[in-house]
Scaffold this motif. Sequence first.
Motif, PDB file in Angstrom:
ATOM      1  N   GLU A  95       0.751  -1.275  -0.034  1.00 14.10           N
ATOM      2  CA  GLU A  95      -0.048   0.009  -0.127  1.00 14.10           C
ATOM      3  C   GLU A  95       0.833   1.306  -0.122  1.00 14.10           C
ATOM      4  N   ASP A  96       1.950   1.291   0.528  1.00 12.53           N
ATOM      5  CA  ASP A  96       3.016   2.471   0.732  1.00 12.53           C
ATOM      6  C   ASP A  96       4.116   2.181  -0.494  1.00 12.53           C
ATOM      7  N   TYR A  97       4.021   2.777  -1.450  1.00 12.20           N
ATOM      8  CA  TYR A  97       5.204   2.425  -2.465  1.00 12.20           C
ATOM      9  C   TYR A  97       6.640   2.673  -1.950  1.00 12.20           C
ATOM     10  N   ARG A  98       6.689   3.325  -0.814  1.00 13.03           N
ATOM     11  CA  ARG A  98       8.109   3.539  -0.196  1.00 13.03           C
ATOM     12  C   ARG A  98       8.508   2.498   0.528  1.00 13.03           C
ATOM     13  N   ASP A  99       7.552   1.380   0.838  1.00  9.60           N
ATOM     14  CA  ASP A  99       8.009   0.432   1.651  1.00  9.60           C
ATOM     15  C   ASP A  99       9.116  -0.453   1.110  1.00  9.60           C
ATOM     16  N   ARG A 100      10.057  -0.989   1.997  1.00  8.42           N
ATOM     17  CA  ARG A 100      11.185  -1.709   1.448  1.00  8.42           C
ATOM     18  C   ARG A 100      10.836  -3.076   0.602  1.00  8.42           C
ATOM     19  N   ARG A 101       9.675  -3.574   0.985  1.00  8.11           N
ATOM     20  CA  ARG A 101       9.116  -4.782   0.558  1.00  8.11           C
ATOM     21  C   ARG A 101       8.095  -4.511  -0.994  1.00  8.11           C
ATOM     22  N   ASN A 102       8.364  -3.415  -1.307  1.00  9.54           N
ATOM     23  CA  ASN A 102       7.490  -3.041  -2.411  1.00  9.54           C
ATOM     24  C   ASN A 102       8.162  -3.159  -3.760  1.00  9.54           C
ATOM     25  N   VAL A 103       7.463  -3.739  -4.602  1.00  7.76           N
ATOM     26  CA  VAL A 103       8.033  -3.931  -6.213  1.00  7.76           C
ATOM     27  C   VAL A 103       6.846  -3.265  -7.018  1.00  7.76           C
ATOM     28  N   THR A 104       7.176  -2.294  -7.743  1.00  6.45           N
ATOM     29  CA  THR A 104       6.409  -1.261  -8.479  1.00  6.45           C
ATOM     30  C   THR A 104       6.326  -1.964 -10.088  1.00  6.45           C
ATOM     31  N   LEU A 105       5.230  -2.038 -10.635  1.00  2.90           N
ATOM     32  CA  LEU A 105       5.107  -2.400 -11.858  1.00  2.90           C
ATOM     33  C   LEU A 105       4.763  -0.982 -12.675  1.00  2.90           C
ATOM     34  N   ALA A 106       5.525  -0.482 -13.731  1.00  2.02           N
ATOM     35  CA  ALA A 106       5.219   0.883 -14.369  1.00  2.02           C
ATOM     36  C   ALA A 106       4.763   0.484 -15.830  1.00  2.02           C
ATOM     37  N   LEU A 107       3.411   0.715 -16.031  1.00  2.00           N
ATOM     38  CA  LEU A 107       2.639   0.710 -17.140  1.00  2.00           C
ATOM     39  C   LEU A 107       2.846   1.644 -18.090  1.00  2.00           C
ATOM     40  N   SER A 108       3.421   1.288 -19.414  1.00  6.98           N
ATOM     41  CA  SER A 108       3.362   2.389 -20.388  1.00  6.98           C
ATOM     42  C   SER A 108       2.080   3.064 -20.681  1.00  6.98           C
ATOM     43  N   TRP A 109       2.065   4.078 -21.369  1.00  7.44           N
ATOM     44  CA  TRP A 109       0.502   4.755 -22.011  1.00  7.44           C
ATOM     45  C   TRP A 109       0.116   3.463 -22.772  1.00  7.44           C
ATOM     46  N   TYR A 110       0.812   2.983 -23.673  1.00  8.36           N
ATOM     47  CA  TYR A 110       0.341   1.969 -24.546  1.00  8.36           C
ATOM     48  C   TYR A 110      -0.254   0.722 -23.680  1.00  8.36           C
ATOM     49  N   ALA A 111       0.281   0.332 -22.764  1.00  9.85           N
ATOM     50  CA  ALA A 111      -0.129  -0.874 -22.048  1.00  9.85           C
ATOM     51  C   ALA A 111      -1.421  -0.387 -21.217  1.00  9.85           C
ATOM     52  N   VAL A 112      -1.379   0.735 -20.930  1.00 10.89           N
ATOM     53  CA  VAL A 112      -2.637   1.501 -20.031  1.00 10.89           C
ATOM     54  C   VAL A 112      -3.812   1.496 -21.039  1.00 10.89           C
ATOM     55  N   SER A 113      -3.659   1.873 -22.232  1.00  7.51           N
ATOM     56  CA  SER A 113      -4.675   2.149 -23.163  1.00  7.51           C
ATOM     57  C   SER A 113      -5.248   0.516 -23.434  1.00  7.51           C
ATOM     58  N   LYS A 114      -4.336  -0.531 -23.658  1.00 12.53           N
ATOM     59  CA  LYS A 114      -4.746  -1.771 -24.007  1.00 12.53           C
ATOM     60  C   LYS A 114      -5.731  -2.308 -22.947  1.00 12.53           C
ATOM     61  N   MET A 115      -5.187  -2.094 -21.681  1.00  7.98           N
ATOM     62  CA  MET A 115      -5.878  -2.921 -20.436  1.00  7.98           C
ATOM     63  C   MET A 115      -6.804  -2.109 -20.156  1.00  7.98           C
ATOM     64  N   THR A 116      -7.321  -0.881 -20.311  1.00  8.85           N
ATOM     65  CA  THR A 116      -8.267  -0.115 -20.130  1.00  8.85           C
ATOM     66  C   THR A 116      -9.336  -0.657 -21.028  1.00  8.85           C
ATOM     67  N   LYS A 117      -9.220  -0.948 -22.526  1.00 10.49           N
ATOM     68  CA  LYS A 117     -10.116  -1.538 -23.208  1.00 10.49           C
ATOM     69  C   LYS A 117     -10.584  -2.904 -22.936  1.00 10.49           C
ATOM     70  N   LYS A 118      -9.492  -3.775 -22.462  1.00  9.32           N
ATOM     71  CA  LYS A 118      -9.548  -5.030 -22.295  1.00  9.32           C
ATOM     72  C   LYS A 118     -10.436  -5.351 -20.861  1.00  9.32           C
ATOM     73  N   TYR A 119     -10.198  -4.645 -20.080  1.00  6.53           N
ATOM     74  CA  TYR A 119     -10.876  -4.701 -18.541  1.00  6.53           C
ATOM     75  C   TYR A 119     -12.233  -4.051 -18.348  1.00  6.53           C
ATOM     76  N   GLY A 120     -12.105  -2.690 -19.272  1.00  8.67           N
ATOM     77  CA  GLY A 120     -13.362  -1.764 -18.880  1.00  8.67           C
ATOM     78  C   GLY A 120     -12.935  -1.015 -17.684  1.00  8.67           C
ATOM     79  N   GLN A 121     -11.882  -1.002 -17.074  1.00  9.70           N
ATOM     80  CA  GLN A 121     -11.412  -0.023 -16.200  1.00  9.70           C
ATOM     81  C   GLN A 121      -9.880   0.264 -16.378  1.00  9.70           C
ATOM     82  N   ARG A 122      -9.635   1.554 -15.700  1.00 13.00           N
ATOM     83  CA  ARG A 122      -8.082   1.668 -15.626  1.00 13.00           C
ATOM     84  C   ARG A 122      -7.398   0.932 -14.955  1.00 13.00           C
ATOM     85  N   PRO A 123      -6.229   0.506 -15.266  1.00 17.69           N
ATOM     86  CA  PRO A 123      -5.472  -0.637 -14.545  1.00 17.69           C
ATOM     87  C   PRO A 123      -5.150  -0.153 -13.057  1.00 17.69           C
TER      88      PRO A 123
END
Length: 143
Positions: free
Chosen positions: A65-93
């Motif tokens: 929940e806290d992106y600064r947490d030592r245990r966190n891994v962040t997935l950084a989605l490109s605008w292209y991936a965001v666009s495709k996923m929004t269409k695929k799932y009907g919601q923003r990622p």
Amino acid sequence: MKVLIFLLIVFFGTYTHPSVYDLNETMKLIADTEASAPNSVRGVFQFEIKAGAKRGDVVYLNTQEDYRDRRNVTLALSWYAVSKMTKKYGQRPEVFFINKKVEVVGEASRKKIPLYRQDGTASEAYYYQTHINVYSDVLLTLM
């Protein structure tokens, strides 16, 4: 011919198969990215997404929940991936993937994150995050 054989030996000698990191191996992944820095760790990674945010054209999905947490891994989605996923799932990622288990194929790397002063300028202080850049919707799937 000798050059071709040499190049094949070099290529196959340095090629490594991607590792598989399951849901319980987040800290192992973080340790592996630290050990291999500045190089990345190729693999298939499984996570449960707990938080998401959008900054500019990039959507960030976090395993804590806290992106600064030592245990966190962040997935950084490109605008292209965001666009495709929004269409695929009907919601923003950053909304759709919360509390879902995902599998992502890619490269995890250690990223230096600067801390900023109240006036918006970067300070000398920093911390590290583990990031996986996701450029396509086919690289991130539900489990």
